[in-house]
Write a protein that holds these residues in place. Structure first.
Motif, PDB file in Angstrom:
ATOM      1  N   GLY A 215       0.778  -1.223   0.000  1.00  0.00           N
ATOM      2  CA  GLY A 215       0.000   0.000   0.000  1.00  0.00           C
ATOM      3  C   GLY A 215       0.809   1.271   0.000  1.00  0.00           C
ATOM      4  O   GLY A 215       0.350   2.296  -0.483  1.00  0.00           O
ATOM      5  N   ILE A 216       2.006   1.247   0.563  1.00  0.00           N
ATOM      6  CA  ILE A 216       2.750   2.487   0.687  1.00  0.00           C
ATOM      7  C   ILE A 216       3.904   2.546  -0.298  1.00  0.00           C
ATOM      8  O   ILE A 216       4.162   3.577  -0.903  1.00  0.00           O
ATOM      9  CB  ILE A 216       3.290   2.645   2.125  1.00  0.00           C
ATOM     10  N   GLN A 217       4.601   1.417  -0.437  1.00  0.00           N
ATOM     11  CA  GLN A 217       5.829   1.455  -1.212  1.00  0.00           C
ATOM     12  C   GLN A 217       5.652   1.964  -2.636  1.00  0.00           C
ATOM     13  O   GLN A 217       6.508   2.683  -3.135  1.00  0.00           O
ATOM     14  CB  GLN A 217       6.475   0.066  -1.230  1.00  0.00           C
ATOM     15  N   PRO A 218       4.548   1.593  -3.324  1.00  0.00           N
ATOM     16  CA  PRO A 218       4.447   2.113  -4.685  1.00  0.00           C
ATOM     17  C   PRO A 218       4.254   3.612  -4.758  1.00  0.00           C
ATOM     18  O   PRO A 218       4.398   4.206  -5.821  1.00  0.00           O
ATOM     19  CB  PRO A 218       3.210   1.403  -5.246  1.00  0.00           C
ATOM     20  N   PHE A 219       3.899   4.210  -3.618  1.00  0.00           N
ATOM     21  CA  PHE A 219       3.535   5.619  -3.721  1.00  0.00           C
ATOM     22  C   PHE A 219       4.597   6.577  -3.226  1.00  0.00           C
ATOM     23  O   PHE A 219       4.583   7.757  -3.540  1.00  0.00           O
ATOM     24  CB  PHE A 219       2.239   5.877  -2.934  1.00  0.00           C
ATOM     25  N   ILE A 220       5.536   6.082  -2.431  1.00  0.00           N
ATOM     26  CA  ILE A 220       6.537   6.999  -1.898  1.00  0.00           C
ATOM     27  C   ILE A 220       7.817   6.876  -2.705  1.00  0.00           C
ATOM     28  O   ILE A 220       7.984   5.990  -3.516  1.00  0.00           O
ATOM     29  CB  ILE A 220       6.850   6.708  -0.416  1.00  0.00           C
ATOM     30  N   GLY A 221       8.703   7.777  -2.486  1.00  0.00           N
ATOM     31  CA  GLY A 221      10.005   7.712  -3.140  1.00  0.00           C
ATOM     32  C   GLY A 221       9.987   8.443  -4.458  1.00  0.00           C
ATOM     33  O   GLY A 221       9.152   9.309  -4.733  1.00  0.00           O
ATOM     34  N   VAL A 222      10.929   8.046  -5.285  1.00  0.00           N
ATOM     35  CA  VAL A 222      11.112   8.751  -6.556  1.00  0.00           C
ATOM     36  C   VAL A 222      10.574   7.879  -7.674  1.00  0.00           C
ATOM     37  O   VAL A 222      10.774   6.665  -7.695  1.00  0.00           O
ATOM     38  CB  VAL A 222      12.605   9.031  -6.809  1.00  0.00           C
ATOM     39  N   LYS A 223       9.927   8.493  -8.635  1.00  0.00           N
ATOM     40  CA  LYS A 223       9.363   7.712  -9.732  1.00  0.00           C
ATOM     41  C   LYS A 223      10.461   7.365 -10.722  1.00  0.00           C
ATOM     42  O   LYS A 223      11.158   8.233 -11.221  1.00  0.00           O
ATOM     43  CB  LYS A 223       8.269   8.511 -10.429  1.00  0.00           C
ATOM     44  N   PRO A 224      10.631   6.074 -11.026  1.00  0.00           N
ATOM     45  CA  PRO A 224      11.626   5.719 -12.045  1.00  0.00           C
ATOM     46  C   PRO A 224      11.103   6.103 -13.428  1.00  0.00           C
ATOM     47  O   PRO A 224       9.899   6.239 -13.644  1.00  0.00           O
ATOM     48  CB  PRO A 224      11.746   4.194 -11.916  1.00  0.00           C
ATOM     49  N   ASP A 225      12.045   6.294 -14.347  1.00  0.00           N
ATOM     50  CA  ASP A 225      11.636   6.869 -15.631  1.00  0.00           C
ATOM     51  C   ASP A 225      10.822   5.935 -16.482  1.00  0.00           C
ATOM     52  O   ASP A 225      10.006   6.381 -17.276  1.00  0.00           O
ATOM     53  CB  ASP A 225      12.881   7.300 -16.417  1.00  0.00           C
ATOM     54  N   GLU A 226      11.085   4.621 -16.328  1.00  0.00           N
ATOM     55  CA  GLU A 226      10.401   3.746 -17.287  1.00  0.00           C
ATOM     56  C   GLU A 226       8.923   3.562 -16.969  1.00  0.00           C
ATOM     57  O   GLU A 226       8.174   3.013 -17.752  1.00  0.00           O
ATOM     58  CB  GLU A 226      11.071   2.370 -17.349  1.00  0.00           C
ATOM     59  N   ILE A 227       8.500   4.006 -15.802  1.00  0.00           N
ATOM     60  CA  ILE A 227       7.081   3.865 -15.475  1.00  0.00           C
ATOM     61  C   ILE A 227       6.355   5.129 -15.906  1.00  0.00           C
ATOM     62  O   ILE A 227       6.773   6.236 -15.569  1.00  0.00           O
ATOM     63  CB  ILE A 227       6.892   3.666 -13.957  1.00  0.00           C
ATOM     64  N   ALA A 228       5.300   4.940 -16.661  1.00  0.00           N
ATOM     65  CA  ALA A 228       4.508   6.109 -17.048  1.00  0.00           C
ATOM     66  C   ALA A 228       3.044   5.735 -16.956  1.00  0.00           C
ATOM     67  O   ALA A 228       2.686   4.575 -17.054  1.00  0.00           O
ATOM     68  CB  ALA A 228       4.858   6.527 -18.473  1.00  0.00           C
ATOM     69  N   LEU A 229       2.206   6.712 -16.779  1.00  0.00           N
ATOM     70  CA  LEU A 229       0.774   6.466 -16.669  1.00  0.00           C
ATOM     71  C   LEU A 229       0.215   6.108 -18.031  1.00  0.00           C
ATOM     72  O   LEU A 229       0.053   6.972 -18.887  1.00  0.00           O
ATOM     73  CB  LEU A 229       0.073   7.714 -16.155  1.00  0.00           C
ATOM     74  N   LYS A 230      -0.099   4.803 -18.202  1.00  0.00           N
ATOM     75  CA  LYS A 230      -0.610   4.422 -19.521  1.00  0.00           C
ATOM     76  C   LYS A 230      -2.062   4.811 -19.678  1.00  0.00           C
ATOM     77  O   LYS A 230      -2.556   5.013 -20.756  1.00  0.00           O
ATOM     78  CB  LYS A 230      -0.485   2.902 -19.692  1.00  0.00           C
ATOM     79  N   LYS A 231      -2.728   4.814 -18.549  1.00  0.00           N
ATOM     80  CA  LYS A 231      -4.155   5.121 -18.639  1.00  0.00           C
ATOM     81  C   LYS A 231      -4.496   6.145 -17.591  1.00  0.00           C
ATOM     82  O   LYS A 231      -3.857   6.207 -16.552  1.00  0.00           O
ATOM     83  CB  LYS A 231      -4.962   3.855 -18.333  1.00  0.00           C
TER      84      LYS A 231
END
Lengths: 762, 136
Positions: free
Chosen positions: A417-433
């Motif tokens: 629940g928390i880990q995906p939301f905190i920290g720095v966003k890596p570049d290869e992840i982008a909002l596809k939808k």
């Protein structure tokens, strides 16, 4: 209740049969169904009482909506409603969403039936229905082989568990004298005299273990994560896996005081708790983490039910079920949202999404808060209750195991629940939808409910939990009050301490990075691998046996059957059975009969020894006609007519099939000839003995006399044979014509449908 | 088997045999006969026609696939069994008209049941024989 369920089913099926264009318009009906169920359950007075709908439905479809059923019903319908709303956002743009709705509705109906059923067999029927609908839901993406494999595996495990459960229920019902749960509870005190109780507990426990994914039957659940996420959220976290827990709670008033109950359940639950907890911490896939932490939570439920001889434990379990439902379903939905929008579920890759999807982040925060048991959420109340119960009963070993498991579950919740939301966003992840509101509003609602019930616990005890004390036979005085603040006592410090420990462990593990590989090396000892290997050994064994017995040659099959029958008859003869024809009782022989028998023998001779197939077939036909004549001589005209026509058809069929084949070529060895002759002579002699024995046996003429007297009077017919066929034994004839149709369809499909390679389904 | 004699004979025999099969069907309740034998006789009639005129011609004559006769017969039989339930009696109770009809005798649910059996037997037999004939 039963009528309501049937209405839902019918509506769902009806909509599914319409064309896809119309379906799109009416899809909004589906979320209304759980809403209607929810409203019905909440507004009905408890207990609704035992109905079998006045004989409209069979006996085992009687429903009894008492406090426990209501509680689970609210869970199923309420979370169902939120899941259905979520589905509309999740499945946007995907095909077959109506099918998903339909399958989910069927599941919801089965689950509601399960928890409200009063008859044990009825409950079992719904139990199996949930397994079957779960199968279709897991294998929803039919083109993905792993999904289909996981579905098969889940069905195998839960299905076998179901059979074991059936055995347990049957023993319980037969020895206690009633099939109805409501009556069983009334027998509470005498039940302990029942000698079979230990076995019953074992069997029911095994059934519950398979359904609720306890160790070592747990491994179907992570595999079931191949299903679409709404399915995982609904079935495999909030409802279906709780069916085992429900069952145990339902029988606990009767069985919990047995001396086998506590050791079995607490050990199973304890092992599962720790096992699930450890596994969840090592995984990288969001849904795997949540699956294993669900296993751990279920283990905790079993653990507490195990202490059910102290009724307060059952109450604590129910509270925990409520809490777990709130946060687990929410976390699953959030995982699904992340999957849809970012394209991945791997937490090594997901981080820093908080700023991009604030709504989802807030929903996740609330769910994790309930999971951790932060005050003032309901999770805090539940955790306190559990610690308090264990402390009060001096179960220090249990307490330490439980705290360890709880910390692991907290870490899992934080990871998901928390880990995906905190920290720095890596570049290869982008909002596809784009993130739509319905992606996170249902989850947020669940979290808010968790918070609300924490601040005002009265809501929970008045609405959701009322009546449970009666279902579980708990004294009202033993029901702990749901209070938020108990003061700065040991329980409070334990609570805070475990939260802090959980946070520390989480951040520590986060720094370690990808640890899944460490775990995977241990995989080869897992129950999963053991099972698959055993299954493949069994399969190999079966293949070998089949190859031996099924050689493909018709004469070998006939030989086996004839030899077996002869063996049975020889055994009978050996133990004294023998008969010879009674020469004095013979009726007069006319010259016609002698001629017919000679023609018969002649045709047998021609069938065996001619080299032309046509001659053989024709002789076979003549044989049949001779038998037909014998029927005529002994006044069985119906038989004779039928034999005549069938004989004609047989000859025609033989000609059609065998005409194109060449002349008979002797390809058998001499020894085979001798073997065949000996076996035939033996079998013929034994059949002769059997016939003579039948002749000397005094038949019971009662039935024939009844038919002879009554066929005109009752059935207005003078031909007794026909009257028996279509009137007295008409039900048999219906089955016969069904079998005829099946045979014809079988022949047709075998011969006509040649499936080419290109037409095969992948 | 395409001899002229057989062809012409089958043109006459087919309706005769069909009539005979219906006769056997209707007389089943009083004299030897019944749905099973009647159905078999009717199928033999069609098969005779198929032998002499070719299977394709018989199929054209039948116009429907013989497989459809099976569910048709099953439905008739099951409805004749369910009909008593609509008047409150158990499944498959015999209901009879009070008057007898000339040539047929009493009419009731048993007669319709037999008619259903008749169609099922025709359908099953023809399906099997036609499938085997066409596949070789």
């Amino acid at each position: 209740m039963g009528v309501l369920l049937i209405i839902f089913l019918a509506m769902g099926l009806f909509i599914a049969m319409l064309s896809p264009a119309i379906q799109k318009r009416f899809r909004w009906i589906f979320p209304l169904m759980p809403l209607a169920a929810l409203v019905y359950i909440l507004t009905a007075q408890t207990p609704v009482g035992s109905w079998s709908q006045g004989g409209l439905l069979p006996d085992f479809a009687s429903f009894y909506v008492d406090g426990l059923a209501r509680f689970f019903g609210v869970l199923i319908a309420g979370i169902g409603f939120l899941i259905f709303l979520y589905v509309s956002a999740y499945m946007k743009g995907k095909t077959y969403s109506t099918r998903l709705y339909l399958l989910l509705s069927i599941f919801m109906v089965s689950m509601l039936g399960l928890v409200t059923s009063d008859h044990m067999i009825g409950m079992f029927v719904f139990w199996e229905m949930t397994s079957i609908s779960s199968f279709f839901l897991i294998a929803f993406e039919t083109h993905q082989k792993e999904a289909v494999e996981s579905a098969k595996r889940a069905l195998l495990i839960t299905g076998s568990g179901g059979l074991i459960l059936l055995a347990g229920l049957l023993i319980l019902a037969e020895t206690s004298g009633t099939y109805y749960f409501s009556e069983l509870i009334l027998q509470n005190s005498e039940i302990l005299k029942n000698d079979w109780l230990g076995l019953v507990i074992l069997l029911i426990l095994l059934g519950a273990m398979t359904k609720s994914a306890q160790f070592p039957f747990h491994f179907w659940l992570p595999g079931a994560m191949k299903a679409p996420t709404p399915v995982s959220a609904y079935l495999h976290s909030a409802t279906m896996v709780k069916a085992g827990v429900y069952l145990l709670l339902r029988v606990s008033p009767v069985l919990a005081n047995h001396h086998w109950w506590m050791p079995l359940l607490t050990s199973v639950g304890g092992i599962t708790m720790i096992y699930g907890g450890i596994q969840s911490v090592f995984r990288n896939d969001l849904k795997s983490i949540l699956a294993y932490s669900t296993i751990a939570a279920l283990g905790a439920m079993f653990f507490f039910i195990g202490m059910g001889s102290h009724p307060a434990a059952l109450w604590v379990t129910v509270v925990f079920i409520l809490v777990h439902a709130c946060y687990k379903a929410a976390l699953f939905m959030i995982a699904g949202t992340l999957d849809i929008t970012c394209g991945t579920r791997n937490i090594q890759k997901l981080s820093g999404m908080g700023s991009y999807m604030p709504g989802v982040f807030i929903a996740a925060l609330m769910a994790v808060a309930v999971n951790l048991g932060l005050p003032p959420t309901f999770g805090f109340i539940a955790k306190d209750l559990m610690y308090e119960f264990l402390l009060d009963h001096r179960a220090l070993l249990g307490l330490s195991i439980f705290i360890a498991a709880k910390i692991l579950m907290m870490v899992a919740g934080l990871k998901a629940g928390i880990q995906p939301f905190i920290g720095v966003k890596p570049d290869e992840i982008a909002l596809k939808k784009e993130v739509k509101p319905l992606h996170w509003l249902p989850a947020l609602l669940l979290g808010l409910i968790g918070l609300l019930m924490g601040i005002l616990p009265g809501i929970a005890s008045q609405s959701f939990l009322s009546g449970i004390d009666q279902s579980l036979l708990i004294e009202v005085s033993q029901v702990p009050k749901l209070k938020l603040w108990h003061g700065f006592n040991i329980v409070f410090w334990l609570s805070i301490g475990s939260i802090l420990l959980g946070l520390m462990v989480f951040f520590g593990i986060k720094r370690l990075g990808d640890i899944e590989s460490i775990y995977l090396t241990l995989e080869k000892w897992s129950p999963e691998v053991v099972l698959t290997r055993t299954l493949s050994y069994i399969e190999d064994g079966c293949v070998t046996v089949s190859h031996r017995l099924q050689s493909g040659k018709l004469r070998e099959y006939v030989l086996i059957v004839v030899l077996f029958l002869s063996g049975l008859l020889v055994y009978k003869v050996y133990s004294g059975f023998w008969a010879l024809p009674d020469w004095r009782g013979l009726s007069d022989m006319s010259i016609y009969e002698v001629f017919t028998v000679f023609i018969l023998l002649g045709s047998v001779f021609f069938t065996l020894f001619s080299t032309s197939r046509l001659v053989a077939i024709a002789s076979l036909g003549i044989m049949g006609l001779c038998i037909c004549l014998i029927f005529v001589f002994y006044s069985a005209p119906d038989l004779a007519m039928t034999q005549f026509t069938i004989d004609t058809l047989t000859v025609i069929l033989f000609v059609l099939v065998l005409y194109r084949l060449p002349r008979f070529i002797p390809i058998n060895f001499q020894i085979h000839h001798i073997r065949d002759i000996m076996v035939s002579l033996l079998f013929g002699a034994l059949m002769g003995v059997l016939s003579f024995a039948v002749l000397s046996y005094e038949p019971n003429r009662e039935v024939s006399a009844f038919y002879a007297d009554n066929s005109y009077v009752l059935a207005k017919g003078k031909n007794i044979v026909n009257v028996i066929l279509v009137d007295f034994r008409g039900a048999d004839t219906i089955v016969e014509i069904i079998v005829l149709s099946i045979a014809a369809i079988g022949v047709f499909s075998l011969l006509k449908l040649h499936i080419q390679k290109s037409e095969k389904m992948e | 088997m395409n001899t002229i004699i057989l062809k012409e004979a089958s043109k006459v025999l087919l309706p005769l045999l069909l009539l005979f099969s219906i006769f056997i069907l209707l007389r089943g309740h009083y004299l030897p006969g019944g749905g099973f034998v009647g159905g078999l006789l009717a199928s033999i009639a069609f098969i005779l026609h198929a032998f002499s005129n070719g299977l394709a011609n018989t199929r054209k004559l039948l116009r429907i696939h013989p497989g459809f006769l099976m569910p048709f017969g099953l439905v008739i039989s099951i409805i004749s069994g369910v009909a008593p339930m609509l008047v409150g009696k158990p499944f498959m109770t015999g209901l009879w008209y009070s008057e007898k009809i000339d040539l047929i005798g009493s009419v009731g649910t048993a007669l319709f049941f037999d008619i259903g059996v008749y169609f099922v037997v025709i359908g099953a037999t023809l399906t099997i024989v036609f499938s085997i004939a066409e596949s070789s």
